[in-house]
Scaffold this active site. Structure first.
Site, mmCIF file in Angstrom:
data_model
loop_
_atom_site.group_PDB
_atom_site.id
_atom_site.type_symbol
_atom_site.label_atom_id
_atom_site.label_comp_id
_atom_site.label_asym_id
_atom_site.label_seq_id
_atom_site.Cartn_x
_atom_site.Cartn_y
_atom_site.Cartn_z
ATOM 1 C CB CYS A 43 -0.883 -0.025 1.245
ATOM 2 S SG CYS A 43 -1.937 1.426 1.397
ATOM 3 C CG HIS A 83 -7.269 2.907 1.363
ATOM 4 N ND1 HIS A 83 -6.406 3.224 2.390
ATOM 5 C CD2 HIS A 83 -6.533 2.246 0.441
ATOM 6 C CE1 HIS A 83 -5.195 2.757 2.094
ATOM 7 N NE2 HIS A 83 -5.239 2.157 0.920
#
Ligand code: ZN
Length: 171
Positions: free
Chosen positions: A90, A136
């Site tokens: 990420c 997210h």
């Protein structure tokens, strides 16, 4: 328009842990943020990016796994099937990889930047990235999936990232 390089928010920044706001009417401002997100994603060689990662607590994501760019507003998983486990990275947790168990296939409803409603059927890597980016929007990160052993392995690295974010804020 002046070129603004968007900085990617890193672990320790509270915006990454907030629930992103649903977008009501899609405006030029949202389209501008989506374009900047796509640019930031390509600049960092990413395959997906969510608005909280550029400091905007809005339900916007961009995804491109090499098969074309998707700019999605208010994406929602409406159906999922199967199981896969991929080692994920990420941009907001640089240098860390965590094996994450996710659905192998997902169906996602969203709007495009022109307010058109669409449903995407995705599998394998594409399904994985969509689930990662939609996480997210809920304030969820790959580190939340870390197993006990993973946690021990990445603990120091995460502490360093958090310290760095804190230090950057004090500047
Ligand atoms: Zn991410």
């Amino acid at each position: 328009m002046p070129e603004i390089k968007l900085k990617i928010k890193v672990l320790g920044d509270s915006v990454l842990r907030k629930k992103a706001k649903l977008v009501g009417r899609i405006t030029d401002e949202h389209r501008r943020v989506l374009s900047q997100m796509a640019k930031a994603m390509y600049d960092h060689s990413g395959i997906g990016l969510a608005a909280p990662q550029v400091g905007q607590s809005l339900q916007l994501i961009v995804v491109d796994i090499g098969e074309g760019l998707y700019k999605l507003v208010n994406p929602k998983i409406v159906k999922s099937r199967g199981c896969q486990s991929i080692s994920e990275g990420c941009l907001s947790v640089p240098g860390v990889c965590v094996k994450v168990k996710r659905a192998k296939q997902v169906w996602v409803q969203a709007q495009d930047e022109n307010s058109r409603f669409l449903e995407i059927a995705a599998k394998d890597l594409f399904a994985c990235v969509l689930q990662h980016e939609i996480d997210h929007l809920k304030g969820k990160l790959i580190v939340d999936y870390a197993s006990f052993l993973d946690k021990l392995r990445i603990k120091r690295k995460l502490a360093l990232l958090r310290d760095k974010t804190k230090a950057a804020k004090l500047l």
